[in-house]
Design a protein around this motif. Structure first.
Motif, PDB file in Angstrom:
ATOM      1  N   CYS A 162       0.814  -1.213   0.000  1.00 48.31           N
ATOM      2  CA  CYS A 162       0.000   0.000   0.000  1.00 48.31           C
ATOM      3  C   CYS A 162       0.852   1.270   0.000  1.00 48.31           C
ATOM      4  CB  CYS A 162      -0.921   0.024   1.216  1.00 48.31           C
ATOM      5  SG  CYS A 162      -2.125  -1.319   1.273  1.00 48.31           S
ATOM      6  N   TYR A 163       2.130   1.147   0.374  1.00 46.72           N
ATOM      7  CA  TYR A 163       2.982   2.329   0.490  1.00 46.72           C
ATOM      8  C   TYR A 163       3.477   2.788  -0.882  1.00 46.72           C
ATOM      9  CZ  TYR A 163       3.237   1.756   5.572  1.00 46.72           C
ATOM     10  OH  TYR A 163       2.936   1.670   6.905  1.00 46.72           O
ATOM     11  N   ALA A 164       3.538   4.120  -1.058  1.00 47.28           N
ATOM     12  CA  ALA A 164       4.146   4.677  -2.262  1.00 47.28           C
ATOM     13  C   ALA A 164       5.631   4.308  -2.270  1.00 47.28           C
ATOM     14  CB  ALA A 164       3.973   6.190  -2.285  1.00 47.28           C
ATOM     15  N   PRO A 165       6.254   4.138  -3.450  1.00 45.81           N
ATOM     16  CA  PRO A 165       7.652   3.671  -3.511  1.00 45.81           C
ATOM     17  C   PRO A 165       8.619   4.478  -2.650  1.00 45.81           C
ATOM     18  CG  PRO A 165       6.662   3.608  -5.691  1.00 45.81           C
ATOM     19  CD  PRO A 165       5.650   4.260  -4.789  1.00 45.81           C
ATOM     20  N   ALA A 166       8.518   5.809  -2.698  1.00 43.12           N
ATOM     21  CA  ALA A 166       9.449   6.639  -1.920  1.00 43.12           C
ATOM     22  C   ALA A 166       9.234   6.441  -0.424  1.00 43.12           C
ATOM     23  CB  ALA A 166       9.281   8.111  -2.292  1.00 43.12           C
ATOM     24  N   SER A 167       7.972   6.381  -0.007  1.00 40.68           N
ATOM     25  CA  SER A 167       7.671   6.173   1.410  1.00 40.68           C
ATOM     26  C   SER A 167       8.112   4.786   1.870  1.00 40.68           C
ATOM     27  CB  SER A 167       6.172   6.356   1.669  1.00 40.68           C
ATOM     28  OG  SER A 167       5.766   7.687   1.440  1.00 40.68           O
ATOM     29  N   LEU A 168       7.924   3.780   1.002  1.00 41.09           N
ATOM     30  CA  LEU A 168       8.315   2.414   1.353  1.00 41.09           C
ATOM     31  C   LEU A 168       9.824   2.309   1.544  1.00 41.09           C
ATOM     32  CD1 LEU A 168       7.681  -0.563   1.783  1.00 41.09           C
ATOM     33  CD2 LEU A 168       7.772  -0.877  -0.703  1.00 41.09           C
ATOM     34  N   ALA A 169      10.583   2.931   0.633  1.00 39.95           N
ATOM     35  CA  ALA A 169      12.045   2.874   0.738  1.00 39.95           C
ATOM     36  C   ALA A 169      12.523   3.512   2.043  1.00 39.95           C
ATOM     37  CB  ALA A 169      12.679   3.573  -0.464  1.00 39.95           C
ATOM     38  N   LEU A 170      11.939   4.657   2.394  1.00 36.38           N
ATOM     39  CA  LEU A 170      12.337   5.332   3.629  1.00 36.38           C
ATOM     40  C   LEU A 170      11.899   4.531   4.854  1.00 36.38           C
ATOM     41  CD1 LEU A 170      13.687   7.736   4.890  1.00 36.38           C
ATOM     42  CD2 LEU A 170      11.548   9.025   4.675  1.00 36.38           C
ATOM     43  N   LEU A 171      10.711   3.928   4.792  1.00 34.81           N
ATOM     44  CA  LEU A 171      10.223   3.105   5.902  1.00 34.81           C
ATOM     45  C   LEU A 171      11.150   1.922   6.147  1.00 34.81           C
ATOM     46  CD1 LEU A 171       8.105   2.171   7.974  1.00 34.81           C
ATOM     47  CD2 LEU A 171       6.877   1.067   6.088  1.00 34.81           C
ATOM     48  N   GLN A 172      11.538   1.237   5.092  1.00 35.25           N
ATOM     49  CA  GLN A 172      12.408   0.065   5.236  1.00 35.25           C
ATOM     50  C   GLN A 172      13.754   0.464   5.842  1.00 35.25           C
ATOM     51  OE1 GLN A 172      10.743  -2.527   5.032  1.00 35.25           O
ATOM     52  NE2 GLN A 172      10.526  -3.373   2.972  1.00 35.25           N
ATOM     53  N   LYS A 173      14.268   1.616   5.433  1.00 38.76           N
ATOM     54  CA  LYS A 173      15.553   2.095   5.957  1.00 38.76           C
ATOM     55  C   LYS A 173      15.450   2.416   7.445  1.00 38.76           C
ATOM     56  CE  LYS A 173      18.893   5.867   5.491  1.00 38.76           C
ATOM     57  NZ  LYS A 173      19.239   7.109   4.746  1.00 38.76           N
ATOM     58  N   LEU A 174      14.411   3.187   7.828  1.00 38.37           N
ATOM     59  CA  LEU A 174      14.249   3.576   9.228  1.00 38.37           C
ATOM     60  C   LEU A 174      13.938   2.373  10.105  1.00 38.37           C
ATOM     61  CD1 LEU A 174      12.189   6.877   8.782  1.00 38.37           C
ATOM     62  CD2 LEU A 174      14.607   6.652   9.362  1.00 38.37           C
ATOM     63  N   ARG A 175      13.159   1.426   9.580  1.00 36.26           N
ATOM     64  CA  ARG A 175      12.820   0.228  10.361  1.00 36.26           C
ATOM     65  C   ARG A 175      14.061  -0.600  10.644  1.00 36.26           C
ATOM     66  NH1 ARG A 175      10.887  -5.260   9.898  1.00 36.26           N
ATOM     67  NH2 ARG A 175       8.994  -5.595  11.130  1.00 36.26           N
ATOM     68  N   ALA A 176      14.915  -0.767   9.633  1.00 32.57           N
ATOM     69  CA  ALA A 176      16.146  -1.540   9.825  1.00 32.57           C
ATOM     70  C   ALA A 176      17.034  -0.878  10.883  1.00 32.57           C
ATOM     71  CB  ALA A 176      16.892  -1.675   8.502  1.00 32.57           C
ATOM     72  N   GLN A 177      17.122   0.453  10.835  1.00 34.94           N
ATOM     73  CA  GLN A 177      17.914   1.168  11.836  1.00 34.94           C
ATOM     74  C   GLN A 177      17.319   1.004  13.230  1.00 34.94           C
ATOM     75  OE1 GLN A 177      18.023   5.204  10.383  1.00 34.94           O
ATOM     76  NE2 GLN A 177      19.640   4.788   8.897  1.00 34.94           N
ATOM     77  N   ALA A 178      15.986   1.062  13.316  1.00 31.84           N
ATOM     78  CA  ALA A 178      15.326   0.934  14.611  1.00 31.84           C
ATOM     79  C   ALA A 178      15.576  -0.441  15.222  1.00 31.84           C
ATOM     80  CB  ALA A 178      13.820   1.181  14.455  1.00 31.84           C
ATOM     81  N   VAL A 179      15.473  -1.491  14.398  1.00 29.03           N
ATOM     82  CA  VAL A 179      15.690  -2.847  14.893  1.00 29.03           C
ATOM     83  C   VAL A 179      17.145  -3.029  15.325  1.00 29.03           C
ATOM     84  CG1 VAL A 179      15.715  -5.280  14.245  1.00 29.03           C
ATOM     85  CG2 VAL A 179      13.805  -3.824  13.554  1.00 29.03           C
ATOM     86  N   ALA A 180      18.072  -2.457  14.554  1.00 29.02           N
ATOM     87  CA  ALA A 180      19.495  -2.632  14.860  1.00 29.02           C
ATOM     88  C   ALA A 180      19.923  -1.834  16.083  1.00 29.02           C
ATOM     89  CB  ALA A 180      20.332  -2.226  13.646  1.00 29.02           C
ATOM     90  N   GLN A 181      19.369  -0.613  16.234  1.00 30.93           N
ATOM     91  CA  GLN A 181      19.829   0.288  17.293  1.00 30.93           C
ATOM     92  C   GLN A 181      18.870   0.376  18.476  1.00 30.93           C
ATOM     93  OE1 GLN A 181      20.537   4.063  15.361  1.00 30.93           O
ATOM     94  NE2 GLN A 181      21.805   3.142  13.764  1.00 30.93           N
ATOM     95  N   GLY A 182      17.652  -0.164  18.330  1.00 30.63           N
ATOM     96  CA  GLY A 182      16.684  -0.099  19.423  1.00 30.63           C
ATOM     97  C   GLY A 182      16.124   1.288  19.649  1.00 30.63           C
ATOM     98  N   ILE A 183      16.134   2.123  18.611  1.00 32.60           N
ATOM     99  CA  ILE A 183      15.652   3.501  18.717  1.00 32.60           C
ATOM    100  C   ILE A 183      14.464   3.682  17.771  1.00 32.60           C
ATOM    101  CG2 ILE A 183      16.246   5.932  18.437  1.00 32.60           C
ATOM    102  CD1 ILE A 183      19.153   5.161  18.950  1.00 32.60           C
ATOM    103  N   GLY A 184      13.384   4.263  18.281  1.00 31.63           N
ATOM    104  CA  GLY A 184      12.182   4.455  17.469  1.00 31.63           C
ATOM    105  C   GLY A 184      12.338   5.580  16.466  1.00 31.63           C
ATOM    106  N   PHE A 185      11.276   5.802  15.680  1.00 31.34           N
ATOM    107  CA  PHE A 185      11.303   6.856  14.665  1.00 31.34           C
ATOM    108  C   PHE A 185       9.883   7.296  14.348  1.00 31.34           C
ATOM    109  CE2 PHE A 185      10.945   2.860  12.369  1.00 31.34           C
ATOM    110  CZ  PHE A 185       9.975   3.125  11.407  1.00 31.34           C
ATOM    111  N   THR A 186       9.787   8.418  13.645  1.00 34.17           N
ATOM    112  CA  THR A 186       8.506   8.940  13.160  1.00 34.17           C
ATOM    113  C   THR A 186       8.641   9.206  11.668  1.00 34.17           C
ATOM    114  OG1 THR A 186       7.981   9.963  15.284  1.00 34.17           O
ATOM    115  CG2 THR A 186       6.809  10.791  13.361  1.00 34.17           C
ATOM    116  N   LEU A 187       7.609   8.839  10.913  1.00 35.07           N
ATOM    117  CA  LEU A 187       7.661   8.972   9.456  1.00 35.07           C
ATOM    118  C   LEU A 187       6.290   9.375   8.930  1.00 35.07           C
ATOM    119  CD1 LEU A 187       8.888   8.411   6.578  1.00 35.07           C
ATOM    120  CD2 LEU A 187       8.131   6.037   6.878  1.00 35.07           C
TER     121      LEU A 187
END
Length: 462
Positions: free
Chosen positions: A229-254
């Motif tokens: 359902c996500y637009a391509p640009a939003s999906l790419a940014l979501l995947q990047k921020l999610r990977a960082q959140a899982v690796a670093q244990g820090i949340g985000f807002t998008l």
């Protein structure tokens, strides 16, 4: 006494009683009967013995790592404690083997605490179920063929369980009221709560999220389908921020753009928090808020701030910002002024004058397709910014095209309107400031008008 008993539980949660154990030796079959009737995985009964809570009886298979039982029981000793889902309770969210806990302190009529009944389960349960569990547990504790001392103990337990059941019912009603208020507030604010188990990628949504994606409430959802359902640009940014959140244990807002399952385009604000266990991310959770109207309003506000409403070109404010931006180099500036526009306004009125301005904008965009920016900077004044690779010949060629194309008649209905244009060109150099560049182009524009209009001039210091 309660503080001492609570502290004692934390250090030795499974002490084997002596005197109490002998007095309550017949409780194990009773607890097993209660456990089966209530359909919970494990039940324990602890009694106070010389200011110490000791295990008087248990039933069922203890969940793994139940040595942390004290984390639940020590809190429940002071007041009834019901944890419908430990995964949603920050105090116990890392205790994954126990998902439901109900701890019911047993208090005499004089207010003295005599023990604690604890119920555990691997699966989460509704809060009101805990009250029903307490009632059923009380009803199950009926004196049968037991010694008198055992009957008195069971009678006391039954009475206290019934009292605690009433308290839990009151807590459940209060929680239901709070949940209703939250749900109404969330619906008004278009907010939904979500969570994702990282081990299974299983999603859990509240009604607000289902509504946002225009899916039937309570229907089965999976992450792979949702990501589509996500637009391509939003999906790419979501995947990047999610990977960082899982690796670093820090949340985000998008702020993300989605297309709902009914094909409607929406914007939502995704807030993500990370739950970890021993430094490893185990669960993502947060809120999703529909900000479509906010986004539309923000885009509209930005448009009004940066664009000319009549022609759709950039306005003077955006032109000046772009001209002064040191990060974006400029090769040349062309200032365009319409010839004969005032007479059209005076003769045919402002309505036809506006039509001439709109047509001018369309022609400038068509001929200046390679330009960095085309703007309307005044009543009948326009500007064209060219990139840093532009040389004099290219700038002059474009100026000639502008003079030619704006000199063509404008036909509106049965009116044929004749306009013209004068163009001033200034070449950008490192030594020339944005203000100086504009003044040079303006000087060249007046030179073109002085030369008879409908022509262009390149600025020269001479």
């Amino acid at each position: 006494m309660l503080a001492a008993a609570s502290a004692q539980m934390a250090s030795a949660p499974f002490q084997t009683p002596s005197r109490v154990g002998r007095a309550a030796s017949g409780l194990a079959p009773l607890l097993e009967s209660i456990r089966q009737r209530l359909d919970v995985d494990f039940a324990t009964l602890r009694l106070l013995d010389d200011d110490r809570l000791v295990l008087a009886g248990s039933a069922g298979a203890p969940p793994p790592a139940l040595e942390n039982e004290a984390r639940f029981s020590s809190r429940a000793l002071i007041a009834p404690l019901v944890v419908p889902d430990t995964a949603l309770d920050a105090r116990f969210s890392d205790h994954r083997t126990i998902r439901f806990y109900a701890g019911i302190p047993l208090v005499t009529a004089e207010g003295a605490t005599i023990g604690l009944l604890s119920l555990f389960d691997h699966s989460p349960r509704p809060l009101k179920l805990a009250a029903r569990l307490a009632v059923l547990a009380a009803n199950a504790m009926r004196p049968v063929d037991e010694p008198p001392s055992q009957q008195r103990l069971i009678a006391t337990l039954r009475g206290q369980l019934a009292d605690q059941a009433r308290l839990i019912h009151e807590q459940a009603d209060a929680l239901d009221h709070s949940r209703l208020i939250f749900e109404r507030a969330a619906a008004t604010a278009r907010i939904g709560v979500w969570e994702c188990d990282l081990a299974t990628e299983e999603l859990t949504w509240t009604d607000g999220v289902y509504d946002m994606f225009e899916l039937p409430r309570g229907s089965s959802v999976d992450r792979a389908t949702t990501l589509q359902c996500y637009a391509p640009a939003s999906l790419a940014l979501l995947q990047k921020l999610r990977a960082q959140a899982v690796a670093q244990g820090i949340g985000f807002t998008l702020d993300a753009e989605i297309t709902t399952h009914k094909g409607n385009r929406r914007w939502m604000r995704l807030t993500t928090s990370v739950e970890t266990a021993n430094g490893v991310a185990t669960r993502l959770f947060g809120m999703k808020q529909d900000i479509t109207e906010e986004k539309i309003l923000a885009d509209r506000t930005r448009y009004l701030a940066e664009f000319d409403v009549m022609t759709g070109l950039a306005n003077r404010s955006r032109f000046q910002s772009r001209l002064a931006d040191p990060a974006q180099a400029i090769g040349a500036l062309l200032l365009v002024d319409l010839d004969g526009f005032k007479s059209i306004n005076d003769t045919f009125g402002h309505a036809l004058g506006d039509e001439c301005l709109k047509e001018t904008a369309l022609r400038l965009e068509a001929v200046g397709i390679e330009a960095e920016l085309v703007a309307r900077i005044g009543g009948d004044e326009f500007a064209v910014l060219l990139g840093p690779q532009t040389d004099c010949a290219t700038a002059e060629a474009l100026a000639g095209k502008i003079v030619e194309i704006l000199g063509r008649p404008v036909t509106r209905g049965d009116q044929i309107l004749q306009l013209g244009a004068s163009v001033g060109i200034a070449r950008a150099t490192p030594e020339v400031s944005p203000d100086q560049l504009f003044k040079q182009a303006d000087t060249a524009l007046y030179a073109a008008k002085a030369a008879g209009r409908k022509t262009f001039r390149l600025f020269s210091p001479a």
